[in-house]
Design a protein around this motif. Structure first.
Motif, short mmCIF file in Angstrom:
data_model
loop_
_atom_site.label_atom_id
_atom_site.label_comp_id
_atom_site.label_asym_id
_atom_site.label_seq_id
_atom_site.Cartn_x
_atom_site.Cartn_y
_atom_site.Cartn_z
N HIS A 112 0.84 -1.20 0.00
CA HIS A 112 0.00 0.00 0.00
C HIS A 112 0.87 1.24 0.00
CE1 HIS A 112 -2.93 -2.91 1.78
NE2 HIS A 112 -3.79 -2.22 1.04
N TYR A 113 0.21 2.37 -0.23
CA TYR A 113 0.88 3.67 -0.10
C TYR A 113 0.17 4.42 1.01
CZ TYR A 113 3.19 2.31 -4.33
OH TYR A 113 3.95 1.60 -5.24
N LEU A 114 0.92 4.75 2.07
CA LEU A 114 0.32 5.28 3.29
C LEU A 114 0.52 6.78 3.41
CD1 LEU A 114 1.41 2.54 5.88
CD2 LEU A 114 -0.48 2.50 4.24
N VAL A 115 -0.53 7.44 3.89
CA VAL A 115 -0.46 8.89 4.17
C VAL A 115 -0.91 9.10 5.60
CG1 VAL A 115 -1.33 11.18 3.58
CG2 VAL A 115 -0.95 9.49 1.77
N LYS A 116 -0.07 9.77 6.40
CA LYS A 116 -0.41 10.00 7.81
C LYS A 116 -0.95 11.42 8.01
CE LYS A 116 1.03 9.48 12.56
NZ LYS A 116 2.06 9.19 13.55
N ASP A 117 -2.10 11.50 8.68
CA ASP A 117 -2.65 12.78 9.12
C ASP A 117 -2.14 13.01 10.55
OD1 ASP A 117 -4.24 14.77 10.30
OD2 ASP A 117 -6.01 14.24 9.12
N GLU A 118 -1.15 13.88 10.68
CA GLU A 118 -0.51 14.09 12.00
C GLU A 118 -1.50 14.64 13.03
OE1 GLU A 118 2.35 13.11 12.91
OE2 GLU A 118 3.39 12.69 11.03
N ASN A 119 -2.41 15.49 12.60
CA ASN A 119 -3.36 16.09 13.54
C ASN A 119 -4.28 15.05 14.16
OD1 ASN A 119 -2.38 18.69 13.12
ND2 ASN A 119 -3.69 18.98 11.31
N ARG A 120 -4.72 14.11 13.34
CA ARG A 120 -5.64 13.07 13.83
C ARG A 120 -4.90 11.81 14.27
NH1 ARG A 120 -8.53 11.63 9.02
NH2 ARG A 120 -9.80 10.23 10.28
N ASN A 121 -3.59 11.75 14.01
CA ASN A 121 -2.80 10.55 14.27
C ASN A 121 -3.46 9.34 13.63
OD1 ASN A 121 -0.66 9.04 15.32
ND2 ASN A 121 -1.76 8.55 17.19
N TYR A 122 -3.77 9.51 12.34
CA TYR A 122 -4.50 8.49 11.60
C TYR A 122 -3.83 8.29 10.24
CZ TYR A 122 -8.45 6.00 9.49
OH TYR A 122 -9.24 5.06 8.87
N VAL A 123 -3.69 7.03 9.84
CA VAL A 123 -3.03 6.72 8.58
C VAL A 123 -4.04 6.15 7.58
CG1 VAL A 123 -1.26 5.27 7.49
CG2 VAL A 123 -0.82 6.30 9.74
N SER A 124 -3.99 6.64 6.36
CA SER A 124 -4.84 6.12 5.29
C SER A 124 -3.99 5.33 4.30
CB SER A 124 -5.52 7.27 4.54
OG SER A 124 -6.30 8.04 5.44
N ALA A 125 -4.56 4.23 3.79
CA ALA A 125 -3.84 3.36 2.85
C ALA A 125 -4.44 3.46 1.46
CB ALA A 125 -3.90 1.91 3.34
N PHE A 126 -3.59 3.57 0.46
CA PHE A 126 -4.03 3.66 -0.93
C PHE A 126 -3.36 2.55 -1.74
CE2 PHE A 126 -4.26 7.84 0.95
CZ PHE A 126 -5.50 8.31 0.54
N ASP A 127 -4.07 2.09 -2.78
CA ASP A 127 -3.51 1.03 -3.62
C ASP A 127 -2.44 1.55 -4.57
OD1 ASP A 127 -5.09 -0.92 -2.47
OD2 ASP A 127 -6.74 -0.59 -3.88
N LYS A 128 -2.55 2.84 -4.92
CA LYS A 128 -1.57 3.43 -5.83
C LYS A 128 -0.92 4.63 -5.15
CE LYS A 128 -3.60 2.01 -10.24
NZ LYS A 128 -4.65 1.14 -9.75
N GLU A 129 0.23 5.00 -5.67
CA GLU A 129 0.97 6.12 -5.09
C GLU A 129 0.16 7.41 -5.20
OE1 GLU A 129 5.59 7.69 -5.19
OE2 GLU A 129 4.90 6.24 -6.67
N VAL A 130 0.11 8.16 -4.11
CA VAL A 130 -0.57 9.46 -4.10
C VAL A 130 0.42 10.47 -3.52
CG1 VAL A 130 -2.87 8.44 -3.82
CG2 VAL A 130 -1.58 9.10 -1.78
N PRO A 131 0.16 11.78 -3.71
CA PRO A 131 1.10 12.78 -3.20
C PRO A 131 1.33 12.63 -1.69
CG PRO A 131 -0.48 13.81 -4.69
CD PRO A 131 -0.93 12.39 -4.50
N GLY A 132 2.59 12.65 -1.31
CA GLY A 132 2.93 12.58 0.12
C GLY A 132 2.89 11.19 0.73
N SER A 133 2.69 10.17 -0.11
CA SER A 133 2.55 8.80 0.43
C SER A 133 3.90 8.11 0.55
CB SER A 133 1.61 7.97 -0.44
OG SER A 133 2.15 7.80 -1.74
N GLN A 134 3.93 7.09 1.42
CA GLN A 134 5.12 6.24 1.58
C GLN A 134 4.71 4.80 1.30
OE1 GLN A 134 6.21 7.33 5.72
NE2 GLN A 134 8.18 7.93 4.86
N LYS A 135 5.57 4.10 0.57
CA LYS A 135 5.27 2.71 0.23
C LYS A 135 5.42 1.82 1.46
CE LYS A 135 6.42 -0.83 -3.21
NZ LYS A 135 7.35 -1.22 -4.29
#
Length: 244
Positions: A112-135
């Motif tokens: 997955h490609y993960l994006v962390k919302d620091e304010n909510r301390n919540y991580v979202s997972a995406f199947d494809k690369e999105v801006p700001g994501s980490q594999k």
């Protein structure tokens, strides 16, 4: 009886490896709660009668509700070399997770490609690369079923925040107690059933291979799963196999 914040798994002049209890922060946050680092510094100061500041730095983190192995460096040389091992992924990590839904495949790999919302301390997972994501990558294996829950062994390749939690949730297998990622109810002690079980790496100074194992939390729900671990002391070939 209050449970101990940690137990020592391995210790020498360069490293301290402990089994962290769920609910303990590794490093400080806005709650200002006492951290695992604080507890371990107190332990070192007391054991070795060290006056003044103790040099002790965590090499990696475990989420607060997760239990298991945490590595600390006791020297700057140890810290630098352990950070390098983690950066190069020369550390073999094995976790156990308890989930309600049966994973569709007995063994599988998740990317997955993960994006962390620091304010909510919540991580979202995406199947494809999105801006700001980490594999993020992991492999998993079903080890068995007990009391309407499945035990899954997880081997993360990368080490991203909340990685195992959000990747398992993405395939519908939310970790027991993890309400943040969709489990129906929390565990009474606010833990989640995710445990950093094994670490295998070459000691950065002594150059010996270490096989470290953290006992499961001492509570009945976890302990029943030990019957699904046929390999105990024979974990010497853990590099190549699952423990199931």
């Amino acid at each position: 009886m209050k449970k101990k914040p940690f137990t020592v798994v391995y210790e020498d002049n360069h490293l301290l490896v402990v089994n962290k209890a769920a609910g303990i922060l590794v490093q400080g946050d806005k709650t200002k709660d006492k951290t695992l680092t604080d507890y371990c510094k107190e332990y070192i100061a007391e054991k070795y009668d060290k006056p003044g500041a103790v040099f002790l730095h965590p090499v990696h983190r475990l989420d607060r509700p997760v239990s298991g192995l945490v590595v600390f460096a006791r020297t700057s040389k140890g810290l630098e070399r352990m950070m390098e091992l983690f950066r190069k992924r020369d550390i073999h990590k094995v976790y156990w997770a308890v989930v309600k839904k049966k994973p569709a495949e007995e063994m599988g790999k998740l990317t997955h490609y993960l994006v962390k919302d620091e304010n909510r301390n919540y991580v979202s997972a995406f199947d494809k690369e999105v801006p700001g994501s980490q594999k993020a990558e992991l492999s998993y294996k079903r080890l068995g079923k007990l009391n309407d829950h499945w035990l899954v062994e997880v081997r993360p390749v990368s080490g991203r925040p909340h990685q195992i939690r959000v990747q398992l949730a993405s395939m519908g297998c939310v970790i027991r107690g993890d309400v943040k990622y969709g489990f129906v109810k929390g565990n009474p002690d606010k833990s989640i059933n995710l445990h950093a079980f094994h670490l295998v790496f070459v000691h950065p100074i002594k150059k010996e291979k270490l096989y470290l194992r953290a006992a499961l939390p001492e509570e009945p729900f976890w302990e029943q799963y030990l019957e699904l671990e046929p390999i105990k002391a024979k974990d010497q070939h853990i590099d190549n196999t699952y423990s199931g």
